[in-house]
Design a protein around this motif. Structure first.
Motif, short mmCIF file in Angstrom:
data_model
loop_
_atom_site.label_atom_id
_atom_site.label_comp_id
_atom_site.label_asym_id
_atom_site.label_seq_id
_atom_site.Cartn_x
_atom_site.Cartn_y
_atom_site.Cartn_z
N LEU A 21 0.80 -1.23 0.00
CA LEU A 21 0.00 0.00 0.00
C LEU A 21 0.83 1.28 0.00
O LEU A 21 0.59 2.16 -0.85
CB LEU A 21 -0.97 0.00 1.19
CG LEU A 21 -1.84 1.26 1.32
CD1 LEU A 21 -2.73 1.43 0.09
CD2 LEU A 21 -2.66 1.21 2.59
N THR A 24 2.42 1.86 -3.36
CA THR A 24 1.37 2.10 -4.36
C THR A 24 0.87 3.53 -4.27
O THR A 24 0.65 4.20 -5.30
CB THR A 24 0.22 1.10 -4.16
OG1 THR A 24 0.71 -0.22 -4.32
CG2 THR A 24 -0.90 1.35 -5.18
N LEU A 208 -3.38 -6.52 3.79
CA LEU A 208 -2.28 -6.06 2.98
C LEU A 208 -1.11 -7.04 2.92
O LEU A 208 -0.07 -6.77 2.32
CB LEU A 208 -1.80 -4.69 3.47
CG LEU A 208 -2.89 -3.61 3.36
CD1 LEU A 208 -2.46 -2.33 4.05
CD2 LEU A 208 -3.23 -3.34 1.89
N SER A 217 -4.64 -2.41 -2.59
CA SER A 217 -3.83 -1.18 -2.59
C SER A 217 -4.15 -0.32 -3.80
O SER A 217 -4.29 0.91 -3.69
CB SER A 217 -2.34 -1.54 -2.58
OG SER A 217 -2.01 -2.27 -1.41
N ILE A 220 -7.54 1.34 -3.28
CA ILE A 220 -7.48 2.46 -2.33
C ILE A 220 -6.85 3.68 -3.00
O ILE A 220 -7.35 4.81 -2.87
CB ILE A 220 -6.68 2.06 -1.08
CG1 ILE A 220 -7.46 1.02 -0.27
CG2 ILE A 220 -6.36 3.28 -0.22
CD1 ILE A 220 -6.66 0.42 0.87
#
Length: 232
Positions: A21, A24, A208, A217, A220
């Motif tokens: 995450l 990303t 995650l 990820s 989001i």
């Protein structure tokens, strides 16, 4: 540049359990902050004496250190802290992954009493826990008193969530062995603002670290890019 505060969960490593995450989000053009909440990222013994107010204060200071516009993303206990910050401040966006507003293990709610007699807790059978944690950067065990602090935090968040008016994205892990679906849906229902979205993924609690981690990820990051000002 828009800024995102990323908050980890209880007993979780502040970096490793957030999987792909943070990177990303950076590739999507966001500035990312990842504070280590007190007692985390070192050894389980360091959770001794830490109170939920310490976690909140660290999260608050990291959030306020970021220039606006800013969003907050939290996993599990981090989702509780993220909701608190979104209630306190004019957050641009809130993302909560498997927010720990409840626990499947009902024995956890005896922690405020049990810690006097059982100073260390395991989230599951110790043998099975050891096997599972061998593949996880999270603490293999933790002080029962620290669990009592998590329970105390859980009890305070519901009254704050109706004050959250920022756009919100709440993610449920349908294979979660830690947080029940009802707790995640309650978190979502309590958010006061009308611009909120609920999504479910066939994932474990550590979303995650799951095989779907990159998809989650990416989702989001795409959602945040819709809510935060265009990157320059």
């Amino acid at each position: 540049m828009s800024n995102v505060l990323v908050l980890h969960g209880f007993t979780s490593h502040p970096v490793l359990t957030m999987g792909p995450l943070p990177e990303t989000l950076r590739k999507a053009g966001f500035n990312v902050a990842q504070p280590a909440l007190p007692g985390h990222g070192t050894r389980p013994e360091d959770l001794r004496g830490v109170r939920w107010q310490d976690w909140l204060q660290t999260a608050r200071e990291a959030y306020l250190a970021l220039p606006e516009p800013r969003a907050v993303v939290g996993l599990s206990m981090g989702g509780l802290l993220a909701g608190w910050l979104a209630a306190e401040h004019k957050t641009t966006a809130l993302v909560a992954l498997a927010p720990a507003l409840g626990l499947k293990n009902r024995m956890a709610y005896l922690a405020p009493l049990l810690h006097y007699f059982k100073p260390w807790a395991f989230s599951t059978d110790p043998t099975e826990e050891a096997k599972r944690r061998a593949k996880s950067p999270n603490y293999p065990n933790f002080p029962t008193r620290a669990l009592a602090e998590l329970v105390a935090l859980q009890q305070r968040v519901p009254e704050l969530l109706p004050r959250v008016w920022a756009p919100a994205l709440v993610l449920e892990a349908t294979q979660d062995d830690t947080v029940p679906e009802a707790a995640v849906r309650r978190y979502f229902a309590l958010i006061g603002g009308p611009h909120k979205e609920y999504r479910s993924y066939p994932s474990q609690h550590d979303m995650l670290l799951d095989p779907l981690a990159q998809q989650i990820s990416d989702d989001i990051a795409a959602w945040l890019r819709e809510k935060l000002p265009a990157q320059k």
